[in-house]
Design a protein around this motif. Sequence first.
Motif, PDB file in Angstrom:
ATOM      1  N   GLN A 255       1.358  -7.575  -2.530  1.00 58.72           N
ATOM      2  CA  GLN A 255       1.571  -6.319  -1.798  1.00 58.72           C
ATOM      3  C   GLN A 255       2.857  -5.641  -2.265  1.00 58.72           C
ATOM      4  O   GLN A 255       2.885  -4.424  -2.488  1.00 58.72           O
ATOM      5  CB  GLN A 255       1.625  -6.585  -0.299  1.00 58.72           C
ATOM      6  CG  GLN A 255       1.891  -5.343   0.532  1.00 58.72           C
ATOM      7  CD  GLN A 255       2.021  -5.668   2.013  1.00 58.72           C
ATOM      8  OE1 GLN A 255       1.895  -6.819   2.442  1.00 58.72           O
ATOM      9  NE2 GLN A 255       2.281  -4.656   2.805  1.00 58.72           N
ATOM     10  N   SER A 256       3.910  -6.399  -2.418  1.00 58.74           N
ATOM     11  CA  SER A 256       5.189  -5.847  -2.876  1.00 58.74           C
ATOM     12  C   SER A 256       5.063  -5.276  -4.278  1.00 58.74           C
ATOM     13  O   SER A 256       5.623  -4.213  -4.584  1.00 58.74           O
ATOM     14  CB  SER A 256       6.276  -6.924  -2.850  1.00 58.74           C
ATOM     15  OG  SER A 256       6.488  -7.387  -1.537  1.00 58.74           O
ATOM     16  N   TYR A 257       4.316  -5.967  -5.131  1.00 61.19           N
ATOM     17  CA  TYR A 257       4.082  -5.490  -6.492  1.00 61.19           C
ATOM     18  C   TYR A 257       3.356  -4.139  -6.460  1.00 61.19           C
ATOM     19  O   TYR A 257       3.714  -3.220  -7.188  1.00 61.19           O
ATOM     20  CB  TYR A 257       3.269  -6.531  -7.267  1.00 61.19           C
ATOM     21  CG  TYR A 257       2.854  -6.104  -8.640  1.00 61.19           C
ATOM     22  CD1 TYR A 257       3.776  -6.024  -9.673  1.00 61.19           C
ATOM     23  CD2 TYR A 257       1.524  -5.784  -8.917  1.00 61.19           C
ATOM     24  CE1 TYR A 257       3.391  -5.631 -10.948  1.00 61.19           C
ATOM     25  CE2 TYR A 257       1.142  -5.392 -10.180  1.00 61.19           C
ATOM     26  CZ  TYR A 257       2.061  -5.316 -11.186  1.00 61.19           C
ATOM     27  OH  TYR A 257       1.681  -4.925 -12.442  1.00 61.19           O
ATOM     28  N   TYR A 258       2.358  -4.006  -5.568  1.00 62.21           N
ATOM     29  CA  TYR A 258       1.631  -2.744  -5.469  1.00 62.21           C
ATOM     30  C   TYR A 258       2.440  -1.641  -4.811  1.00 62.21           C
ATOM     31  O   TYR A 258       2.123  -0.464  -4.965  1.00 62.21           O
ATOM     32  CB  TYR A 258       0.281  -2.939  -4.768  1.00 62.21           C
ATOM     33  CG  TYR A 258      -0.776  -3.300  -5.777  1.00 62.21           C
ATOM     34  CD1 TYR A 258      -1.348  -2.328  -6.580  1.00 62.21           C
ATOM     35  CD2 TYR A 258      -1.153  -4.617  -5.979  1.00 62.21           C
ATOM     36  CE1 TYR A 258      -2.281  -2.656  -7.537  1.00 62.21           C
ATOM     37  CE2 TYR A 258      -2.094  -4.955  -6.933  1.00 62.21           C
ATOM     38  CZ  TYR A 258      -2.653  -3.966  -7.709  1.00 62.21           C
ATOM     39  OH  TYR A 258      -3.565  -4.284  -8.671  1.00 62.21           O
ATOM     40  N   GLU A 259       3.502  -2.014  -4.108  1.00 56.66           N
ATOM     41  CA  GLU A 259       4.424  -1.012  -3.565  1.00 56.66           C
ATOM     42  C   GLU A 259       5.357  -0.492  -4.658  1.00 56.66           C
ATOM     43  O   GLU A 259       6.147   0.413  -4.422  1.00 56.66           O
ATOM     44  CB  GLU A 259       5.253  -1.611  -2.428  1.00 56.66           C
ATOM     45  CG  GLU A 259       4.460  -1.876  -1.173  1.00 56.66           C
ATOM     46  CD  GLU A 259       5.269  -2.610  -0.115  1.00 56.66           C
ATOM     47  OE1 GLU A 259       6.501  -2.773  -0.278  1.00 56.66           O
ATOM     48  OE2 GLU A 259       4.669  -3.032   0.882  1.00 56.66           O
ATOM     49  N   GLY A 260       5.282  -1.118  -5.840  1.00 54.70           N
ATOM     50  CA  GLY A 260       6.094  -0.660  -6.963  1.00 54.70           C
ATOM     51  C   GLY A 260       7.362  -1.466  -7.187  1.00 54.70           C
ATOM     52  O   GLY A 260       8.182  -1.101  -8.030  1.00 54.70           O
TER      53      GLY A 260
ATOM     54  N   ARG B 178      13.951  -9.068  -1.905  1.00 62.18           N
ATOM     55  CA  ARG B 178      13.330  -8.822  -0.602  1.00 62.18           C
ATOM     56  C   ARG B 178      13.099 -10.138   0.136  1.00 62.18           C
ATOM     57  O   ARG B 178      13.295 -10.229   1.338  1.00 62.18           O
ATOM     58  CB  ARG B 178      12.000  -8.084  -0.778  1.00 62.18           C
ATOM     59  CG  ARG B 178      11.236  -7.890   0.538  1.00 62.18           C
ATOM     60  CD  ARG B 178       9.924  -7.197   0.356  1.00 62.18           C
ATOM     61  NE  ARG B 178      10.121  -5.754   0.304  1.00 62.18           N
ATOM     62  CZ  ARG B 178       9.130  -4.867   0.251  1.00 62.18           C
ATOM     63  NH1 ARG B 178       7.878  -5.275   0.208  1.00 62.18           N
ATOM     64  NH2 ARG B 178       9.380  -3.581   0.226  1.00 62.18           N
TER      65      ARG B 178
END
Length: 111
Positions: free
Chosen positions: A34-39, A48
């Motif tokens: 999810q964090s990766y897809y948030e950029g 984080r």
Amino acid sequence: MVLAIKSDPVPLRIDPEGAIRIGKSRITLELVVQSYYEGLTAEEIAARFDTLDVGDVYSVLGYYLHHQDEVHEYLREREQYAADIRAKIEARQGPQDGLREKLLARLQNKS
């Protein structure tokens, strides 16, 4: 000096509940993806979640990029698992209509 090239294992483990966690942390694969897809970059993800090692994050992201179909299937299964648990909890609790108002009234009565 000759560089010895070796393959390190991907730092993923399955906990007793079936969730995939990163390294020795309690951080789930879902949170990293999810964090990766948030950029976020690997460094930002490690910042984080301060229990993560940046090298582990890079390894996990590499694994994800090479196995996207399998990871997405796992994520879909986890979403379904969460929905099933949510439905069981809601069924056990019964209707929650007016709950906010009841809680606010109880809070005011304590004052």
